[in-house]
Design a protein around this motif. Structure first.
Motif, PDB file in Angstrom:
ATOM      1  N   THR A  59       0.831  -1.212   0.000  1.00 31.33           N
ATOM      2  CA  THR A  59       0.000   0.000   0.000  1.00 31.33           C
ATOM      3  C   THR A  59       0.862   1.257   0.000  1.00 31.33           C
ATOM      4  OG1 THR A  59      -1.815  -1.125   1.144  1.00 31.33           O
ATOM      5  CG2 THR A  59      -1.758   1.280   1.269  1.00 31.33           C
ATOM      6  N   LYS A  62       2.275   1.726  -3.450  1.00 32.46           N
ATOM      7  CA  LYS A  62       1.284   2.201  -4.421  1.00 32.46           C
ATOM      8  C   LYS A  62       1.047   3.700  -4.288  1.00 32.46           C
ATOM      9  CE  LYS A  62      -1.290  -2.131  -4.980  1.00 32.46           C
ATOM     10  NZ  LYS A  62      -2.581  -2.823  -4.704  1.00 32.46           N
ATOM     11  N   LYS A 171      -5.475   1.209   2.307  1.00 36.73           N
ATOM     12  CA  LYS A 171      -5.748   0.633   0.984  1.00 36.73           C
ATOM     13  C   LYS A 171      -6.720   1.481   0.184  1.00 36.73           C
ATOM     14  CE  LYS A 171      -4.769  -4.172   2.232  1.00 36.73           C
ATOM     15  NZ  LYS A 171      -5.303  -5.549   2.324  1.00 36.73           N
ATOM     16  N   ALA A 174      -4.909   4.155  -1.605  1.00 36.24           N
ATOM     17  CA  ALA A 174      -4.175   3.735  -2.804  1.00 36.24           C
ATOM     18  C   ALA A 174      -5.016   3.882  -4.061  1.00 36.24           C
ATOM     19  CB  ALA A 174      -3.712   2.287  -2.652  1.00 36.24           C
TER      20      ALA A 174
END
Length: 449
Positions: A59, A62, A171, A174
């Motif tokens: 994460t 990203k 997340k 991201a």
């Protein structure tokens, strides 16, 4: 947490919720688990003794690869080791030419600050630091101090602000897009640095030799692929710029708030070195108060107030759990861990009842705290490779600014006028989190010859 982030009180919020046995808490937010800790044994495990269990994670990569690419700042495992091998020879030591470059850009900084006008101190020092790091590692400076075009500096700052918010949401963050315009500005700059590099032209033989020995020159000579090479350029651009600018800004802020310390520093510089000539390496090391000011600034105002990791596999922290805070803590793969380094560096049980106060003399007589209670450049496997260069730049520019200006005043704008304020009587500046930790408001200073 979000409210604290908005009001620039996140570090204070961390200290409050970590005031529990074991100094470690677990949060569940937006479907993810997050562990916050200021427990020294846990920090040591994450950074050092169990470092293979913890990394930046997917994460983090990203989110931040849009800015720092696939560099040492975003990768784990083999990729991280490869990146480190490219950088360590160029960042792990100070070269004689680094002093020459730092001296040249410090003169530019002094020239800019000599106009008698108030200056956004962090802004000017960001420009100074990016000029120095680009010159040292690329062989050609951005020269942002001498131009009105601040598109690169603004792109870096805005991109960091956006990504800090993205990281807060894990997340989900991201999937939130980065600032594409800022990405393009940074990528365009790195492209131009790479494609314009040349050892031909009107430069002196000494300057051509210096460029050949820069990070960019050596990696090109080694045939490192363009994409990998740009990853390294991005890493030093971020790492070499932020810490220096933030530390010097906080140091000046504290010196203005503590005029007695400023007077002592002027006397030390004058006695040890003189009032006008630039100091050499040994002279910088020999000034006890200057060193104490830099160390204390990095303790009270850590530029890396928070450090994050992700559990790469199921593992455990050694302590911090259970009713007494002394039991191990099971950590599932994918768990986010936040090490509150700023909190550790201000703990009264470690630094005494005045732990929140700026007191440079605590470092007198070469006093040193336990290494695992002081993290200006991280510890363990991911210790900042360029820490020695950064500290040299901070000491050099502080010394030169004190030599160049007879007074440094804190000011504010009231009704269109510039008014000098008594900094020591004002409420302490809050700290803002945006990739690094920095002053939450503009530090307006006026420098007088």
């Amino acid at each position: 947490m979000i409210q604290a982030r908005r009001t620039n009180t996140l570090l204070e919020w961390h200290r409050k919720i970590l005031n529990v046995p074991g100094q470690t808490v677990e949060l569940r937010m937006l479907g993810r688990i997050m562990i916050l800790t200021e427990n020294i044994e846990n920090v040591r495990a994450i950074m050092s003794t169990q470092s293979t269990c913890f990394g930046k994670g997917a994460t983090y990569h990203k989110i931040w690869s849009s800015f720092t690419r696939d560099s040492i700042l975003t990768t784990d495992g083999h990729a991280w080791h490869t990146n480190r091998s490219h950088l360590i020879a160029h960042t792990g030591k100070i070269r004689p030419t680094d002093y020459v470059v730092t001296k040249r850009h410090t003169q530019n900084l002094i020239r800019v600050l000599s106009d008698g006008k108030p200056h956004d101190t962090l802004n000017q020092l960001n420009r100074f630091a990016i000029d120095v790091v680009s010159d040292i590692f690329y062989g050609s400076s951005t020269n942002t101090l001498l131009t009105n075009d601040q598109s690169l500096r603004d792109a870096i700052q805005h991109h960091k602000n956006v990504n800090t918010w993205r990281l807060l949401f894990g997340k989900i963050g991201a999937w939130i897009p980065p600032d594409r315009k800022a990405c393009n500005v940074i990528d365009t700059y790195l492209d131009s640095v790479f494609h314009s590099f040349s050892l031909e032209g009107p430069d002196s033989p000494e300057e051509r030799d210096r460029k050949a020995q820069t990070l960019l020159g050596v990696l090109i000579a080694q045939g490192v692929p363009e994409k990998v090479l740009k990853d390294q350029l991005a890493a030093v651009l971020v790492g070499g710029r932020d810490s220096v600018a933030i530390i010097v800004t906080w140091a000046l802020y504290e010196l203005v708030r503590h005029p007695n310390i400023m007077r002592e520093l002027r006397a030390e510089i004058s006695t040890t070195h003189g009032k006008s000539d630039p100091p050499g390496p040994s002279e910088l090391e020999g000034m006890e108060l200057l060193n104490g000011i830099v160390q204390e600034t990095m303790r009270v105002h850590s530029s890396v107030g928070l450090n994050t990791r992700t559990a790469l596999k199921d593992c455990a922290l050694p302590t911090g759990g259970g009713p007494t805070g002394k039991s191990p803590i099971g950590v599932l793969a994918g768990t986010a861990l936040v090490m509150c380094l700023d909190s550790i560096q201000r703990r009264p049980d470690i630094y005494g009842p005045d732990a929140n106060e700026f007191r440079p003399h605590r470092w007198d007589n070469k006093w040193k705290p336990d290494p695992w209670t002081f993290f200006p450049f991280n510890l363990g496997t991911r210790t900042c490779l360029g820490k020695n260069l950064a500290v040299m730049e901070v000491k050099f520019v502080l010394c030169r600014l004190v030599q160049a200006f007879s007074s440094i005043e804190m000011v504010e704008h009231i009704g269109g006028e510039v008014v000098v304020v008594k900094a020591e009587e004002r409420e302490k500046m809050k700290t803002k989190l945006a990739f690094n930790t920095k002053p939450a408001e503009v530090v307006w200073l006026r420098f007088k010859k």
